[in-house]
Design a protein around this motif. Structure first.
Motif, mmCIF file in Angstrom:
data_model
loop_
_atom_site.group_PDB
_atom_site.id
_atom_site.type_symbol
_atom_site.label_atom_id
_atom_site.label_comp_id
_atom_site.label_asym_id
_atom_site.label_seq_id
_atom_site.Cartn_x
_atom_site.Cartn_y
_atom_site.Cartn_z
ATOM 1 N N HIS A 3 27.338 27.398 0.961
ATOM 2 C CA HIS A 3 26.794 26.813 2.198
ATOM 3 C C HIS A 3 26.591 25.309 2.046
ATOM 4 O O HIS A 3 26.046 24.850 1.049
ATOM 5 C CB HIS A 3 25.457 27.462 2.542
ATOM 6 N N ARG A 60 29.988 19.811 4.346
ATOM 7 C CA ARG A 60 29.353 18.521 4.609
ATOM 8 C C ARG A 60 29.312 17.672 3.341
ATOM 9 O O ARG A 60 29.551 16.475 3.366
ATOM 10 C CB ARG A 60 27.933 18.718 5.156
ATOM 11 N N MET A 91 44.641 29.109 26.614
ATOM 12 C CA MET A 91 44.931 28.640 27.969
ATOM 13 C C MET A 91 46.399 28.875 28.316
ATOM 14 O O MET A 91 46.733 29.252 29.445
ATOM 15 C CB MET A 91 44.601 27.135 28.093
ATOM 16 N N VAL A 107 51.607 47.470 46.508
ATOM 17 C CA VAL A 107 50.744 48.369 45.742
ATOM 18 C C VAL A 107 49.464 48.601 46.530
ATOM 19 O O VAL A 107 48.655 47.702 46.710
ATOM 20 C CB VAL A 107 50.391 47.796 44.352
ATOM 21 N N LYS A 132 47.888 46.259 49.218
ATOM 22 C CA LYS A 132 47.287 44.955 48.896
ATOM 23 C C LYS A 132 48.317 43.852 49.118
ATOM 24 O O LYS A 132 49.519 44.095 49.075
ATOM 25 C CB LYS A 132 46.859 44.960 47.424
ATOM 26 N N SER A 149 48.039 39.109 44.688
ATOM 27 C CA SER A 149 46.626 39.447 44.591
ATOM 28 C C SER A 149 46.068 39.022 43.244
ATOM 29 O O SER A 149 46.380 39.606 42.210
ATOM 30 C CB SER A 149 46.440 40.956 44.763
ATOM 31 N N PRO A 180 43.007 39.308 41.796
ATOM 32 C CA PRO A 180 42.204 40.222 40.961
ATOM 33 C C PRO A 180 43.044 41.133 40.075
ATOM 34 O O PRO A 180 42.679 41.398 38.935
ATOM 35 C CB PRO A 180 41.408 41.032 41.978
ATOM 36 N N SER A 181 44.195 41.595 40.587
ATOM 37 C CA SER A 181 45.002 42.504 39.772
ATOM 38 C C SER A 181 45.678 41.763 38.624
ATOM 39 O O SER A 181 46.113 42.378 37.658
ATOM 40 C CB SER A 181 46.042 43.207 40.641
ATOM 41 N N VAL A 200 44.163 39.338 36.814
ATOM 42 C CA VAL A 200 43.184 38.834 35.844
ATOM 43 C C VAL A 200 43.149 39.622 34.528
ATOM 44 O O VAL A 200 43.183 39.009 33.460
ATOM 45 C CB VAL A 200 41.776 38.742 36.483
ATOM 46 N N PRO A 201 43.105 40.969 34.551
ATOM 47 C CA PRO A 201 43.005 41.677 33.266
ATOM 48 C C PRO A 201 44.147 41.344 32.308
ATOM 49 O O PRO A 201 43.918 41.105 31.124
ATOM 50 C CB PRO A 201 43.035 43.158 33.671
ATOM 51 N N PHE A 229 33.247 40.816 36.969
ATOM 52 C CA PHE A 229 34.597 41.017 37.460
ATOM 53 C C PHE A 229 34.995 42.491 37.417
ATOM 54 O O PHE A 229 35.680 42.987 38.316
ATOM 55 C CB PHE A 229 35.594 40.166 36.669
ATOM 56 N N TYR A 265 33.665 44.080 40.409
ATOM 57 C CA TYR A 265 34.409 43.633 41.589
ATOM 58 C C TYR A 265 35.783 44.293 41.652
ATOM 59 O O TYR A 265 36.197 44.812 42.695
ATOM 60 C CB TYR A 265 34.557 42.105 41.547
ATOM 61 N N MET A 266 36.466 44.305 40.488
ATOM 62 C CA MET A 266 37.833 44.788 40.509
ATOM 63 C C MET A 266 37.912 46.294 40.771
ATOM 64 O O MET A 266 38.798 46.747 41.501
ATOM 65 C CB MET A 266 38.550 44.462 39.202
ATOM 66 N N TRP A 289 37.411 46.576 44.470
ATOM 67 C CA TRP A 289 38.520 45.979 45.204
ATOM 68 C C TRP A 289 39.767 46.872 45.119
ATOM 69 O O TRP A 289 40.461 47.089 46.111
ATOM 70 C CB TRP A 289 38.810 44.591 44.618
ATOM 71 N N TYR A 290 40.044 47.413 43.940
ATOM 72 C CA TYR A 290 41.249 48.204 43.748
ATOM 73 C C TYR A 290 41.213 49.517 44.526
ATOM 74 O O TYR A 290 42.142 49.879 45.230
ATOM 75 C CB TYR A 290 41.474 48.523 42.257
ATOM 76 N N ASN A 336 39.206 50.343 46.973
ATOM 77 C CA ASN A 336 39.188 50.017 48.403
ATOM 78 C C ASN A 336 38.627 51.150 49.269
ATOM 79 O O ASN A 336 39.208 51.510 50.300
ATOM 80 C CB ASN A 336 40.610 49.659 48.854
ATOM 81 N N HIS A 385 21.878 28.601 7.330
ATOM 82 C CA HIS A 385 23.023 27.747 7.673
ATOM 83 C C HIS A 385 23.963 28.521 8.570
ATOM 84 O O HIS A 385 24.340 29.635 8.226
ATOM 85 C CB HIS A 385 23.790 27.323 6.417
#
Lengths: 178, 388
Positions: free
Chosen positions: A40, A44, A62, A84, A87, A91, A93-94, A96-97, B257, B260-261, B264-265, B267, B387
């Motif tokens: 430890h 430094r 990213m 699908v 929708k 879309s 939301p679909s 995002v996963p 989320f 929400y999902m 939303w899915y 419905n 630490h």
């Protein structure tokens, strides 16, 4: 480029930490340290720069998220639009996963492979133990000798105050010591 | 270890009381003009303060069960936070007992006793109130037990209380997981009795822990500045709390989320009513603001290591997250009570300021009851030399 380095080995981590701090205060540069376990505060004490691996991780994450969002948008609503569940094609939301998983995947693999690349590790690489004691009970500092003012005898005498056990001079060539 | 004397400054204390009374007066006037709005504020502040106090006990129990040594040095901070439970629970019970008819199901049930017979049974007013009293009572008692173990240790030289607090902590966690889920369902989800979400319990937990960590960070930094935790609370402790805040911020967004999902899915009209009221129309920007405050801003600010160790950055981010917690609860509670158009003005600002003053006041008094550091804890030395 090869240059001379001084190996100084200690028996206790406290001596290593104190010696590292004192050597840097004298204006000498520490190239590396080898210890049997993580000590430890050593980062430094030897003046290690903050890791840039976090940035690699962030950029990879990213790239994964934004790249996958773009790909899903292209696949599901540009190249081959599929209805699908009634929708809208585009879309968010679909998407995002999968974008989340792609971000985790790329961030994880990116960090690991960047680490391998920077530390020149690859499968089947032979272990090079530069100082056998460091896997057991020795703590070793590698001190740069390129400074014109470097005087091996004086440095060795200075290190005696920190219970140095052994010193030896080696040649560093790239990442190798010989 | 020498204990550092600390007292509650009198002038600050008086100012906080005056401000809190002014806020209460504003809410009392609101109760005459717009009773629904005043009640929503009361319910929100009661739930906010109760979960903050409960979060303190959760932090102690969680670190005890994990055998964590890093947090011992500043454990008196979450311990003092549990002092909020009687006040928060009191406000909550006033809101529930005195104004039970404000729940839509109170007069005529859920409206479909044949289909929703269990819900009818569950929301039977006497059972509902008994549960609420039970939850608040068990939270106060169990957090007192955890705090007393720790305070008794100060005068002991053996480690009997350390192992006893381990057992209490395990029991607390099991009780907490069930009770917070049911309490959240009872007090907030039941505002819309025909609506349901299987994510609700864990959603309540995620908001609770986020606010708790923010409050601990603010209290520790301020206590380090004014003295009691100077030389005790280190940058490494702050770093770890910040890491937890970053992680649980992501957890909150993940749970938000997920809820929400799922809705939303699939419905289904009976599920989508919640999000239609909140994302279509004037509530939409406020939902976005709560996401911004709870996750987007903290996430990007907390990624770099130097920010997590910087006390002025962390002080600001912790305030942002606490404000985010307010808006998170605001979006849960207000739409079914005050209607489709968001109301935000003097009463809500008074609620925020009043909660801040009461929290500070009770925290300071509670903190002054014991030594600033649990001086006989076997893990204290390890925690002081921690630490990250």
């Amino acid at each position: 480029m090869s240059h001379r380095v001084l190996f100084a080995s200690f028996e206790h981590e406290d001596d290593l930490l104190a010696a590292a701090t004192a050597i840097r205060q004298k204006g000498l540069r520490i190239i590396d340290a080898f210890t049997p376990y993580a000590v430890h505060g050593l980062d430094r004490a030897i003046g290690l720069k903050p890791s840039r691996l976090t940035w690699v991780c962030f950029v990879c994450g990213m790239t994964g998220a934004l790249g996958m969002l773009w790909f899903e948008h292209w696949a599901a609503s540009v190249s081959w639009a599929v209805n699908v569940g009634g929708k809208p094609w585009n879309s968010l939301p679909s998407d995002v996963p999968v974008a989340f998983e792609a971000a985790v995947l790329l961030a994880g693999f990116g960090s690991v492979f960047a680490l391998f690349a920077v530390s020149r590790l690859y499968p089947g690489k032979q272990a090079r133990n530069i100082f056998p004691g460091t896997t057991d009970d020795r703590f070793v500092l590698v001190i740069d000798e390129t400074n014109a003012a470097f005087d091996v005898v004086r440095v060795e005498k200075f290190l005696l105050a920190f219970n140095v056990v052994e010193t030896c001079e080696r040649i560093q060539d790239g990442g190798r010591y010989s | 270890m020498k204990s550092i004397p600390h007292v509650v400054p009198q002038t600050l204390s008086r100012r906080l009381i005056t401000t809190a009374l002014a806020a209460a007066a504003i809410l009392a006037i609101t109760a005459l003009v717009a009773p629904d709005r005043a009640w929503a504020n009361l319910l929100l502040s009661g739930f906010f303060l109760t979960t903050l106090g409960l979060g303190g006990a959760l932090f102690i129990a969680l670190t005890n069960v994990c055998g964590a040594s890093w947090s011992v040095a500043f454990r008196r901070v979450p311990e003092a936070m549990t002092g909020l439970l009687p006040l928060g629970g009191g406000l909550l019970l006033v809101a529930l007992v005195a104004h039970l008819p404000r729940y839509a199901w109170h007069h005529h049930g859920t409206g479909d006793a044949g289909t929703f017979w269990f819900k009818e049974l569950w929301l039977e007013p006497k059972f509902f109130i008994a549960r609420a009293v039970g939850f608040v009572a068990i939270w106060i008692v169990s957090s007192r037990i955890l705090v007393n173990h720790s305070r008794r240790q100060d005068t002991m030289t053996h480690t009997a209380t350390t192992s006893a607090s381990g057992v209490s902590s395990i029991l607390f966690l099991a009780m907490f997981a069930v009770s917070i889920s049911l309490a959240g369902v009872d007090w907030i989800m039941a505002l819309e009795p025909m609506w349901f979400s299987t994510m609700w319990g864990v959603y309540q937990f995620s908001g609770l822990i986020l606010a708790t960590l923010s409050a601990i960070i603010i209290a520790c930094i301020l206590l380090r500045r004014v003295g009691p935790l100077a030389g005790v609370f280190s940058h490494d402790h702050l770093h770890d709390l910040s890491k937890l805040l970053l992680g649980f911020g992501c957890f909150w967004m993940y749970i938000w989320f997920s809820q929400y999902m799922l809705i939303w899915y699939s419905n289904i009209p009976e599920e989508t009513s919640y999000f239609i009221a909140r994302t279509h129309g004037p509530w939409g920007p406020i939902v976005l603001a709560s996401i911004l405050l709870n996750w987007v801003i903290p996430f990007f600010v907390l990624l770099p290591r130097p920010c997590k160790r910087n006390e002025s950055v962390m002080l600001k981010i912790a305030c942002v997250v606490l404000l985010g917690r307010f808006f998170d609860l605001y979006v849960m509670i207000f739409p079914p009570v005050t209607g489709n158009v968001p109301v935000f003005g003097i009463p809500e600002v008074a609620t925020i300021i009043g909660m801040g003053c009461l929290t500070a006041l009770i925290f300071m008094r509670s903190f002054a009851e014991a030594d600033a550091v649990p001086r006989n804890d076997p893990w204290l030395a390890e925690s002081l030399h921690y630490h990250a």
